[in-house]
Design an enzyme around this catalytic site. Sequence first.
Site, PDB file in Angstrom:
ATOM      1  N   CYS A 168     -42.399  36.619  14.948  1.00 25.45           N
ATOM      2  CA  CYS A 168     -41.875  35.864  16.086  1.00 25.45           C
ATOM      3  C   CYS A 168     -40.726  36.638  16.722  1.00 25.45           C
ATOM      4  O   CYS A 168     -40.167  37.544  16.117  1.00 25.45           O
ATOM      5  CB  CYS A 168     -41.379  34.495  15.608  1.00 25.45           C
ATOM      6  SG  CYS A 168     -42.704  33.415  15.054  1.00 25.45           S
TER       7      CYS A 168
ATOM      8  N   ILE B 183     -45.638  35.009  23.650  1.00 27.96           N
ATOM      9  CA  ILE B 183     -46.106  33.949  22.760  1.00 27.96           C
ATOM     10  C   ILE B 183     -45.731  34.293  21.326  1.00 27.96           C
ATOM     11  O   ILE B 183     -46.005  35.387  20.840  1.00 27.96           O
ATOM     12  CB  ILE B 183     -47.634  33.770  22.867  1.00 27.96           C
ATOM     13  CG1 ILE B 183     -48.009  33.434  24.309  1.00 27.96           C
ATOM     14  CG2 ILE B 183     -48.133  32.700  21.913  1.00 27.96           C
ATOM     15  CD1 ILE B 183     -49.497  33.481  24.581  1.00 27.96           C
ATOM     16  N   CYS B 184     -45.098  33.353  20.647  1.00 26.82           N
ATOM     17  CA  CYS B 184     -44.664  33.558  19.271  1.00 26.82           C
ATOM     18  C   CYS B 184     -45.698  32.946  18.329  1.00 26.82           C
ATOM     19  O   CYS B 184     -45.574  31.819  17.881  1.00 26.82           O
ATOM     20  CB  CYS B 184     -43.296  32.922  19.055  1.00 26.82           C
ATOM     21  SG  CYS B 184     -42.740  32.912  17.351  1.00 26.82           S
ATOM     22  N   LEU B 185     -46.754  33.685  18.058  1.00 29.83           N
ATOM     23  CA  LEU B 185     -47.800  33.221  17.150  1.00 29.83           C
ATOM     24  C   LEU B 185     -48.193  34.366  16.233  1.00 29.83           C
ATOM     25  O   LEU B 185     -48.439  35.479  16.693  1.00 29.83           O
ATOM     26  CB  LEU B 185     -49.042  32.764  17.929  1.00 29.83           C
ATOM     27  CG  LEU B 185     -48.900  31.489  18.766  1.00 29.83           C
ATOM     28  CD1 LEU B 185     -50.195  31.254  19.548  1.00 29.83           C
ATOM     29  CD2 LEU B 185     -48.613  30.297  17.893  1.00 29.83           C
TER      30      LEU B 185
END
Length: 208
Positions: free
Chosen positions: A96, A87-89
């Site tokens: 990211c 997850i890119c958060l």
Amino acid sequence: MDARLRRVNKEIADCKADKDSFITVDLVGDSPFHLVGSFPGPEDTPYAGGQYNVDIVIPDAYPFQPPKMKFITKVYHPNISSASGAICLDILKDACPEPSDPQDAEVAKHYMASHTSFDETARYWAEIYAGAPRKTPKPSTSSDSSAKSPLAKRDEIAMAGLERAHVEQFCDLGFPQAKVIDVLRRLNYRGANVANIGDDRIVEELLK
């Protein structure tokens, strides 16, 4: 009982008590520090109607370090790796994924090239992987016995977010469909980008 365990147990109990969010959390084995979360796709999005599972690992330094999370269910989304589910958060990790990551970069390029086409592909992934009710046309399948498997029924062109006519145009020149899909996906042959990529460039890539 240490502070981390108390906090995690309380948060698990809070999740189980919250009946409005439809989020569930289950232990993996007996450890409260390895969990699987499950939640429905948001309404009015391509993910609606699907059920999504997330692997959650609570680090030793929690809550000073965030949980390590990745999707178990495959999701077509610019901020989720199609390959690993990462997850890119910013709230979950410092940065990211690198833009050189071909999976994430391709999804992001698709989103920028054509939102409509992106939504159609994201919806198709939701139907295939997350059990969302079918809204897209059912892909045509062969009559052989292998087509009985749900994964065998996948439309690889739809999975890649490409137009069937574009793929067939180059398949008709004698190139294998899998290679055509790979090249068109890498070149982001979608939406307004189609006008900027000549046939000669595509054939050149197909001949490599």
